[in-house]
Design an enzyme around this catalytic site. Structure first.
Site, PDB file in Angstrom:
ATOM      1  N   TYR A 130      22.484 -15.839  -8.602  1.00  0.00           N
ATOM      2  CA  TYR A 130      21.671 -14.638  -8.376  1.00  0.00           C
ATOM      3  C   TYR A 130      22.018 -14.085  -7.002  1.00  0.00           C
ATOM      4  O   TYR A 130      22.159 -14.837  -6.029  1.00  0.00           O
ATOM      5  CB  TYR A 130      20.170 -14.972  -8.423  1.00  0.00           C
ATOM      6  CG  TYR A 130      19.270 -13.822  -8.028  1.00  0.00           C
ATOM      7  CD1 TYR A 130      18.866 -12.878  -8.965  1.00  0.00           C
ATOM      8  CD2 TYR A 130      18.838 -13.676  -6.706  1.00  0.00           C
ATOM      9  CE1 TYR A 130      18.047 -11.813  -8.599  1.00  0.00           C
ATOM     10  CE2 TYR A 130      18.028 -12.620  -6.345  1.00  0.00           C
ATOM     11  CZ  TYR A 130      17.630 -11.689  -7.284  1.00  0.00           C
ATOM     12  OH  TYR A 130      16.836 -10.641  -6.925  1.00  0.00           O
ATOM     13  N   GLU A 158      21.175  -5.552  -7.145  1.00  0.00           N
ATOM     14  CA  GLU A 158      20.862  -6.884  -7.668  1.00  0.00           C
ATOM     15  C   GLU A 158      21.813  -7.227  -8.803  1.00  0.00           C
ATOM     16  O   GLU A 158      22.102  -6.383  -9.660  1.00  0.00           O
ATOM     17  CB  GLU A 158      19.414  -6.925  -8.158  1.00  0.00           C
ATOM     18  CG  GLU A 158      18.992  -8.261  -8.748  1.00  0.00           C
ATOM     19  CD  GLU A 158      17.582  -8.206  -9.317  1.00  0.00           C
ATOM     20  OE1 GLU A 158      16.679  -8.797  -8.692  1.00  0.00           O
ATOM     21  OE2 GLU A 158      17.388  -7.569 -10.365  1.00  0.00           O
TER      22      GLU A 158
END
Length: 376
Positions: free
Chosen positions: A101, A185
């Site tokens: 992530y 993101e």
């Protein structure tokens, strides 16, 4: 401005961030054609501006063109958290060896930027943030120095990512700064079985205030509605839900959005008509909201003050007369409270308009609007 995944990946590609090959399709037949062009197993991914697509069934694997057509037919038209799936991304299937992530965001509390990186990515990242917050490395980024190669290597090392991820982190930072983003993101950022780092997903929020510096080609129908609203002097922001919201006063409208969300629906807009809820203002507001094809019901939540509730009620009745057939398109839930509320409710009752439903409480009105938006 939130981007769809395919739009975020277009930005990634321009900045040298590896992404799987793929293309957007609006019909099952187009999905079949894209799969045939790619010539490999593909993934059909619903294009909506919300998370949880995988759990909702909005991401499907397809072994070939026929399967891609079939899976796209099932995904197109889905409702995912109040977001209607109008397009899918048909993308070459990429097998991850590991999932990570990575995100950069504006940290308003500290007046700077924040990097968030973890060696554990995927669908459960929100749960991970709650149950094991130490698994996510958080590093404040100086707006002046930014993220250079050394900082990117530090981020990767602290989070337990391979060295090959560092250049990708540096390029994600370039997207953040050069594109005037508020959020960049990737979840998951993956390492493939042949040790390539690939952005398997992408979420980007651009700063609307910086649009004059860019040639972003992301204009949607919502932009047209916002322009129309500004021309009419209305404070309107398009959102992605199904319940249209009208209120008088920004605070009341914001509270209404929260209550609609609490009722299990997503608001379709923010619309503050201000203190002067005349018939024309109400007509203009309803016209804007009813022009949004995503809206399935409308919630009018007004607290009478200087503009009394009877004036608002007369405005609604007159507005529906002005709109004619357009005013019959969707159910309208009205909650009136405050100055002359009883008189206003009586005016609406006497009008007996077929689409108007009155509810006395804000929670009840939101629940009714949510049910109507869901077709219940």
């Amino acid at each position: 401005m939130d981007l769809y995944e395919h739009q975020a990946k277009e930005l990634f590609g321009r900045h040298g961030i590896p992404i799987p090959p793929g293309r957007v399709a609006a019909t099952p037949e187009e999905a079949k054609a894209v799969a045939a062009e790619l010539g490999v197993p593909v993934v059909i991914k619903a294009q909506v501006k919300t998370g949880g697509r995988g759990k909702a069934g909005g991401i499907k694997a397809a072994a070939g063109p026929a399967s891609a057509e079939e899976e796209a037919a099932g995904v197109l038209g889905m409702d995912i958290k109040g977001h209607l799936v109008r397009t899918v991304l048909v993308e070459a299937a990429t097998v991850p060896f590991e999932e990570y992530y990575a995100a950069f965001l504006v940290d308003r509390a500290q007046g700077g930027f924040l990097a968030m990186v973890s060696a554990q990515g995927g669908m459960e990242i929100e749960e991970l943030a709650e149950t094991d917050p130490d698994a996510i490395v958080r590093l404040p980024i100086d707006p002046v120095t930014g993220v250079d190669a050394d900082t990117a290597r530090l981020l990767a090392a602290k989070a337990g990512l391979p060295d090959a991820a560092a250049p990708v982190l540096e390029r994600l930072w370039q997207v953040m700064i050069e594109e005037d983003a508020l959020l960049v993101e990737v979840n998951p950022l993956i390492c493939t079985t042949d040790q390539r780092i690939v952005a398997l997903d992408g979420k980007v929020t651009l700063d609307d205030a910086a649009a004059f510096r860019h040639s972003w080609a992301y204009t949607e129908a919502s932009a047209g509605l916002e322009e129309q609203a500004r021309a009419k002097g209305l404070n309107y922001v398009k959102l992605d839900g199904r319940v249209g919201v009208i209120g008088n006063g920004a605070g009341l409208v914001m509270s209404t959005l929260d209550v609609v969300a609490g009722a299990g629906a997503a608001p379709a807009n923010f619309l503050d008509i201000g203190g002067g809820a005349s018939a024309q203002v109400m007509a203009d507001g309803l016209e804007i909201i009813l022009a949004d094809p995503d809206v399935r019901s409308v919630l009018v939540n007004v607290f009478g003050g200087i503009t009394t509730c009877d004036a608002v009620a007369n405005g609604i009745v007159t507005a529906l007369e002005l709109l004619g057939e357009r005013g019959l398109a969707r159910p309208i839930v009205v909650r009136l409270d405050g100055n002359n509320a009883e008189v206003g409710r009586r005016i609406l009752s006497d009008a007996r308009h077929p689409v108007v439903r009155q509810v006395s409480t804000m929670d009840g009105a939101a629940e009714t609007a949510a049910r109507l938006a869901a077709g219940v």
